[in-house]
Design a protein around this motif. Structure first.
Motif, short mmCIF file in Angstrom:
data_model
loop_
_atom_site.label_atom_id
_atom_site.label_comp_id
_atom_site.label_asym_id
_atom_site.label_seq_id
_atom_site.Cartn_x
_atom_site.Cartn_y
_atom_site.Cartn_z
N PHE A 11 69.01 19.72 32.56
CA PHE A 11 69.76 18.50 32.27
C PHE A 11 69.67 17.53 33.47
CE2 PHE A 11 72.00 21.96 29.91
CZ PHE A 11 71.57 21.59 28.64
N ASP A 12 68.43 17.14 33.77
CA ASP A 12 68.13 16.36 34.98
C ASP A 12 67.42 15.05 34.65
OD1 ASP A 12 67.93 15.82 37.72
OD2 ASP A 12 66.09 16.98 37.96
N PRO A 13 68.09 14.11 33.94
CA PRO A 13 69.49 14.11 33.55
C PRO A 13 69.68 14.51 32.08
CG PRO A 13 68.63 11.91 33.30
CD PRO A 13 67.48 12.76 33.78
N ILE A 14 70.94 14.73 31.69
CA ILE A 14 71.28 14.89 30.29
C ILE A 14 70.92 13.60 29.55
CG2 ILE A 14 73.65 14.15 30.83
CD1 ILE A 14 72.76 16.67 28.07
N HIS A 15 70.35 13.73 28.33
CA HIS A 15 70.00 12.54 27.57
C HIS A 15 70.36 12.73 26.10
CE1 HIS A 15 66.41 14.68 26.13
NE2 HIS A 15 66.04 14.90 27.38
N VAL A 16 70.16 11.67 25.31
CA VAL A 16 70.61 11.71 23.92
C VAL A 16 69.83 12.72 23.10
CG1 VAL A 16 71.49 9.37 23.96
CG2 VAL A 16 69.12 9.77 23.26
N GLY A 17 68.59 13.04 23.51
CA GLY A 17 67.86 14.09 22.82
C GLY A 17 68.55 15.42 22.94
N HIS A 18 69.02 15.76 24.15
CA HIS A 18 69.78 17.00 24.35
C HIS A 18 71.02 17.03 23.46
CE1 HIS A 18 68.09 16.98 28.70
NE2 HIS A 18 67.43 17.91 28.01
N LEU A 19 71.76 15.93 23.47
CA LEU A 19 73.02 15.89 22.74
C LEU A 19 72.80 15.99 21.23
CD1 LEU A 19 74.84 13.11 24.79
CD2 LEU A 19 75.20 15.59 24.91
N ARG A 20 71.76 15.30 20.74
CA ARG A 20 71.48 15.37 19.30
C ARG A 20 71.07 16.78 18.91
NH1 ARG A 20 73.35 13.29 14.82
NH2 ARG A 20 72.25 14.47 13.22
N MET A 21 70.26 17.44 19.75
CA MET A 21 69.87 18.82 19.48
C MET A 21 71.09 19.72 19.43
SD MET A 21 66.50 19.12 21.96
CE MET A 21 66.22 20.86 21.64
N ALA A 22 72.01 19.55 20.37
CA ALA A 22 73.20 20.40 20.41
C ALA A 22 74.09 20.17 19.19
CB ALA A 22 73.98 20.14 21.69
N LEU A 23 74.26 18.91 18.77
CA LEU A 23 75.08 18.62 17.61
C LEU A 23 74.46 19.18 16.33
CD1 LEU A 23 76.15 14.96 18.44
CD2 LEU A 23 77.63 16.97 18.40
N GLU A 24 73.16 19.00 16.17
CA GLU A 24 72.50 19.55 14.98
C GLU A 24 72.52 21.08 15.01
OE1 GLU A 24 68.67 17.91 14.15
OE2 GLU A 24 69.38 15.85 14.14
N ARG A 56 74.33 17.00 38.45
CA ARG A 56 73.93 17.29 37.08
C ARG A 56 75.12 17.77 36.26
NH1 ARG A 56 70.76 21.45 36.84
NH2 ARG A 56 70.89 22.06 39.04
N ALA A 57 76.00 18.56 36.87
CA ALA A 57 77.20 19.02 36.17
C ALA A 57 78.12 17.85 35.83
CB ALA A 57 77.94 20.05 37.03
N GLU A 58 78.25 16.90 36.75
CA GLU A 58 79.12 15.75 36.50
C GLU A 58 78.55 14.87 35.38
OE1 GLU A 58 79.58 14.02 40.38
OE2 GLU A 58 81.17 15.44 40.93
N MET A 59 77.24 14.64 35.39
CA MET A 59 76.64 13.86 34.31
C MET A 59 76.80 14.56 32.97
SD MET A 59 73.16 12.14 35.89
CE MET A 59 72.52 13.60 36.71
N LEU A 60 76.59 15.86 32.95
CA LEU A 60 76.71 16.63 31.72
C LEU A 60 78.14 16.59 31.19
CD1 LEU A 60 75.44 18.56 29.66
CD2 LEU A 60 75.89 20.44 31.25
N THR A 61 79.10 16.76 32.08
CA THR A 61 80.49 16.78 31.66
C THR A 61 80.92 15.43 31.10
OG1 THR A 61 80.98 18.46 33.32
CG2 THR A 61 82.85 17.26 32.41
N LEU A 62 80.47 14.34 31.74
CA LEU A 62 80.76 13.02 31.21
C LEU A 62 80.15 12.83 29.82
CD1 LEU A 62 80.23 10.90 34.45
CD2 LEU A 62 82.40 11.22 33.24
#
Length: 256
Positions: A56-69, A100-106
């Motif tokens: 997650f360097d950095p977390i991006h919308v692709g990561h988030l969409r994958m996690a939601l799906e 990276r943890a702070e970006m992910l948590t946000l």
């Protein structure tokens, strides 16, 4: 190795933590009223635990969409995103574990059903997924279905992972399709053996571990490498990362 502060190994970030991290961003960006994806699912008791790791360097919308799906496909009410401290199979992340943890948590503060699990940031040496899986299995008990999610690109190389033969003793494997990666040209004896253990989502919900499931995902060809390169050249990454993460990157002058 990062010289930053370490995190309690199994800590899930609280609302106070998120407010602290977001104090330097616009208040409206943290804790926004994002509609629930599935209110009935969110109200249900957690029948399974899903883990989704990465740098997650950095977390991006692709990561988030994958996690939601992934959450919807598996029928779980929570997916834990697990940032890696020191990847065993690649170079060290560009940003510190704390950043990276702070970006992910946000990022996950705006997403129902997603949370952070920061245990790997408290370990020295390589972040081996088998250690995380065993720890979580001990915490959730022997009967709870546990699912470790990975992209197709990771699954192709899974037989080379540290203690790969032990994973199915503790967890299911959930493989997410990814643009540009297919199994046909990479099939070998080890992967074929894993594919012989395929289960349905319903079967996975009824047993704690031992199965493999391939789930189809919306193709979003977004990569952290692409985002880092854009930032280095001064290009906009709006709509590639959550706005709250984009603001954090700008304010901390990351990836310059």
């Amino acid at each position: 190795m990062d010289s930053t502060r370490r995190w309690p190994y199994s800590r899930v970030m609280s609302g106070e933590d998120i407010q602290t991290l977001g104090s330097s961003t616009e208040d409206s960006m943290v804790g926004s009223n994002t509609p629930s994806l599935d209110s009935a699912l969110m109200d249900a008791k957690p029948l399974a635990v899903a883990l989704f790791g990465g740098t997650f360097d950095p977390i991006h919308v692709g990561h988030l969409r994958m996690a939601l799906e992934l959450r919807q496909a598996l029928g779980v009410n929570e997916v834990r995103l697990v940032p890696c401290h020191q990847p065993p199979h690649r170079g060290l992340p560009l940003r510190t574990s704390q950043q990276r943890a702070e970006m992910l948590t946000l990022a996950v503060s705006e997403c129902d059903g997603l949370s952070t699990d920061l245990r790997e940031l408290d370990r020295d040496g390589p972040s081996y997924s088998i250690d995380t899986v065993i720890e979580v299995r001990q915490e959730v008990g022997a009967a709870t279905p546990l699912m470790l999610a990975m992209g197709m690109d990771s699954f192709i190389h899974f037989p080379s992972w540290y203690r790969s033969e032990e994973f199915l003793q503790y967890t299911h494997l959930v493989v997410m399709t990814r643009p540009g990666y297919g199994l046909t040209s990479h099939l070998n004896t080890d992967l074929s053996s894993l594919l012989n253990k395929q289960m349905t989502q319903q079967e996975m919900q009824s047993c704690p571990c031992g199965g493999v499931l391939i789930v189809q995902q919306t193709p979003l060809p977004i990569s952290a490498t692409q985002i880092r390169e854009a930032l280095q050249t001064g290009s906009s990454v709006q709509y590639l990362v959550p706005d709250v993460v984009r603001q954090y990157i700008q304010q901390n002058q990351l990836y310059r």
